[in-house]
Scaffold this motif. Structure first.
Motif, short mmCIF file in Angstrom:
data_model
loop_
_atom_site.label_atom_id
_atom_site.label_comp_id
_atom_site.label_asym_id
_atom_site.label_seq_id
_atom_site.Cartn_x
_atom_site.Cartn_y
_atom_site.Cartn_z
N ALA A 52 0.79 -1.01 0.43
CA ALA A 52 -0.11 0.07 -0.29
C ALA A 52 0.78 1.26 0.30
O ALA A 52 0.53 2.61 -0.13
CB ALA A 52 -0.57 -0.25 1.33
N ARG A 53 2.09 0.95 0.44
CA ARG A 53 2.91 1.85 0.72
C ARG A 53 3.16 3.49 -0.60
O ARG A 53 3.58 4.01 -1.30
CB ARG A 53 4.02 1.68 0.93
N HIS A 54 3.50 1.54 -1.90
CA HIS A 54 4.32 2.12 -2.71
C HIS A 54 2.78 3.11 -4.31
O HIS A 54 2.98 4.20 -4.60
CB HIS A 54 3.84 0.67 -4.26
N THR A 55 1.62 2.54 -3.52
CA THR A 55 0.35 3.31 -3.95
C THR A 55 -0.10 4.65 -3.39
O THR A 55 0.03 6.09 -3.71
CB THR A 55 -1.13 2.70 -4.42
N ALA A 56 0.16 4.63 -2.00
CA ALA A 56 0.27 6.08 -1.26
C ALA A 56 1.25 6.93 -1.81
O ALA A 56 1.13 8.14 -2.20
CB ALA A 56 0.66 5.88 0.64
N VAL A 57 2.37 6.60 -2.01
CA VAL A 57 3.79 7.27 -2.76
C VAL A 57 2.77 8.02 -3.97
O VAL A 57 3.56 9.00 -4.69
CB VAL A 57 5.03 7.04 -2.64
N PHE A 58 2.56 7.23 -5.09
CA PHE A 58 2.07 7.25 -6.47
C PHE A 58 1.44 8.09 -6.30
O PHE A 58 1.54 9.59 -6.83
CB PHE A 58 1.84 6.53 -6.92
N VAL A 59 0.39 8.32 -5.18
CA VAL A 59 -0.68 9.33 -5.66
C VAL A 59 -0.41 10.86 -4.59
O VAL A 59 -0.49 11.18 -4.90
CB VAL A 59 -1.49 8.71 -3.96
N ALA A 60 0.70 10.73 -3.54
CA ALA A 60 1.27 11.70 -3.20
C ALA A 60 2.21 13.07 -4.32
O ALA A 60 1.76 14.41 -4.21
CB ALA A 60 1.74 11.27 -1.96
N GLY A 61 2.09 11.92 -5.79
CA GLY A 61 3.42 12.59 -5.98
C GLY A 61 2.35 13.56 -7.71
O GLY A 61 2.60 14.31 -7.61
N LEU A 62 1.34 12.51 -7.64
CA LEU A 62 0.47 13.66 -8.10
C LEU A 62 -0.08 14.40 -7.56
O LEU A 62 -0.52 15.35 -8.33
CB LEU A 62 -0.73 11.71 -8.63
N ALA A 63 -0.83 14.65 -6.80
CA ALA A 63 -1.18 15.34 -5.63
C ALA A 63 -0.33 16.38 -6.11
O ALA A 63 -0.81 17.23 -6.05
CB ALA A 63 -1.90 14.79 -3.99
N LEU A 64 0.91 15.97 -5.59
CA LEU A 64 1.99 17.03 -5.32
C LEU A 64 2.19 18.47 -7.05
O LEU A 64 1.85 19.17 -7.39
CB LEU A 64 3.28 16.87 -5.08
N PHE A 65 1.67 17.24 -7.82
CA PHE A 65 1.62 17.49 -9.49
C PHE A 65 1.24 19.05 -10.03
O PHE A 65 0.61 19.88 -10.61
CB PHE A 65 1.89 16.29 -10.47
N VAL A 66 -0.48 17.88 -9.19
CA VAL A 66 -1.25 18.92 -9.63
C VAL A 66 -1.45 20.16 -8.66
O VAL A 66 -1.96 21.51 -9.21
CB VAL A 66 -2.11 18.18 -9.32
N TRP A 67 -0.33 20.24 -7.31
CA TRP A 67 -0.86 21.05 -6.56
C TRP A 67 0.20 22.29 -7.14
O TRP A 67 0.03 23.48 -7.57
CB TRP A 67 -0.94 21.21 -5.34
N THR A 68 1.26 21.71 -8.00
CA THR A 68 2.42 22.97 -8.18
C THR A 68 1.98 23.46 -9.62
O THR A 68 2.34 23.82 -10.08
CB THR A 68 3.57 21.76 -8.68
N THR A 69 0.31 22.41 -10.68
CA THR A 69 0.98 23.20 -11.94
C THR A 69 -0.28 24.23 -11.85
O THR A 69 -0.99 24.80 -12.61
CB THR A 69 0.86 22.01 -12.33
N CYS A 70 -1.45 23.98 -10.81
CA CYS A 70 -2.59 24.26 -10.57
C CYS A 70 -3.00 25.11 -9.63
O CYS A 70 -4.32 25.79 -9.34
CB CYS A 70 -3.99 23.03 -11.01
N GLY A 71 -1.92 24.63 -8.52
CA GLY A 71 -2.43 25.46 -7.37
C GLY A 71 -1.62 26.64 -7.02
O GLY A 71 -1.21 28.16 -8.31
N TRP A 72 -1.31 26.75 -6.08
CA TRP A 72 -0.59 28.84 -6.01
C TRP A 72 0.47 28.57 -6.62
O TRP A 72 1.03 29.84 -6.58
CB TRP A 72 0.27 28.49 -3.79
N PRO A 73 1.79 28.17 -6.98
CA PRO A 73 3.05 28.40 -7.67
C PRO A 73 1.99 28.90 -8.75
O PRO A 73 3.03 29.31 -9.70
CB PRO A 73 3.71 27.09 -7.74
N GLU A 74 1.29 28.04 -9.84
CA GLU A 74 1.09 28.02 -10.68
C GLU A 74 0.25 29.95 -11.16
O GLU A 74 0.14 30.75 -11.97
CB GLU A 74 -0.58 27.94 -11.46
#
Length: 241
Positions: A52-74
């Motif tokens: 399950a930790r692999h899935t959790a890390v993958f989802v965290a990576g996608l969440a950071l990707f979305v926040w970085t491209t669509c959130g405060w940095p964008e």
């Protein structure tokens, strides 16, 4: 509207959002592929488990990707050079590590079996080149020069489409850089592992040079400041750099 942005504050890190459609499409596609492969793996009777930790890390990576491209940095990348720089480095050096640490390629290998698409790619000439530990140290200095010393920052401030494409390209290049470290490795030897560690240590020193150069300059290194959005709270170009 971006021109009405308030001064950046810590409390606004999760409050400011700006849609980046290409990033959303890529994030949804990656999630669908990953979850589809995971579902296929679990449907196999007596098949191998998946941590399950692999899935959790993958989802965290996608969440950071979305926040970085669509959130405060964008929302603030057109206004502050340091925000654009932080966004760029996050997409290049952090997001790919998290996504690949979720072992998506290994998951596809388990589902497809030996000789599947991932194995064929890794054994191909392109796969061997991308898996070479020398690729990262060769790519990073060239990227640093292009990203922070020249016209590219100004181009992506003026063109939203170019900025979106560059963000996806950065994640792809970052994946190439970290693939030898966190991606699936075929026939890895102790020499290859030791070489990767030695090169990684050298690259840590090499990567500091662009930051030092930007910090010590007494003039701006890029045309970004000719096109950034100005606000009453905007710092001077040199201070921003």
């Amino acid at each position: 509207m971006p021109n009405a942005q308030p001064a950046p504050e810590l409390s606004g890190l999760l409050a400011h959002w700006q849609l980046q459609p290409l990033a959303i499409v890529v994030a949804v596609a990656l999630c669908v592929i990953y979850l589809g492969a995971l579902r296929s793996l679990r449907a196999e009777p007596g098949g191998p488990g998946w941590p399950a930790r692999h899935t959790a890390v993958f989802v965290a990576g996608l969440a950071l990707f979305v926040w970085t491209t669509c959130g405060w940095p964008e929302a603030y990348r057109r206004s502050l050079f340091w925000v654009w720089t932080a966004q760029t480095l996050t997409l290049l050096l952090v997001v790919p590590v998290l996504i690949l640490a979720g072992q998506p390629l290994q998951l596809v290998r388990l589902v497809r079996g030996p000789g599947g698409v991932v194995d064929r790619f890794l054994r191909s000439r392109a796969g061997r080149v991308l898996g070479n530990p020398l690729i990262g140290p060769a790519v990073v200095p060239l990227l640093s020069a292009a990203l922070f010393f020249g016209p590219l920052p100004a181009w992506v401030v003026r063109s939203e489409t170019l900025a979106w494409l560059l963000q996806l390209l950065l994640v792809g290049l970052g994946a190439v850089i970290v693939l030898p470290l966190v991606g699936p490795v075929i026939e890895a030897t102790s020499l290859a592992v030791g070489l990767s560690l030695a090169i990684g240590s050298f690259e840590l020193v090499l990567d500091a040079i662009p930051g030092i150069a930007l910090r010590l300059r007494t003039s701006t290194a890029t045309d970004y400041f000719s096109h950034r959005q100005l606000h009453s709270w905007s710092p001077s170009p040199l201070h921003d750099q």
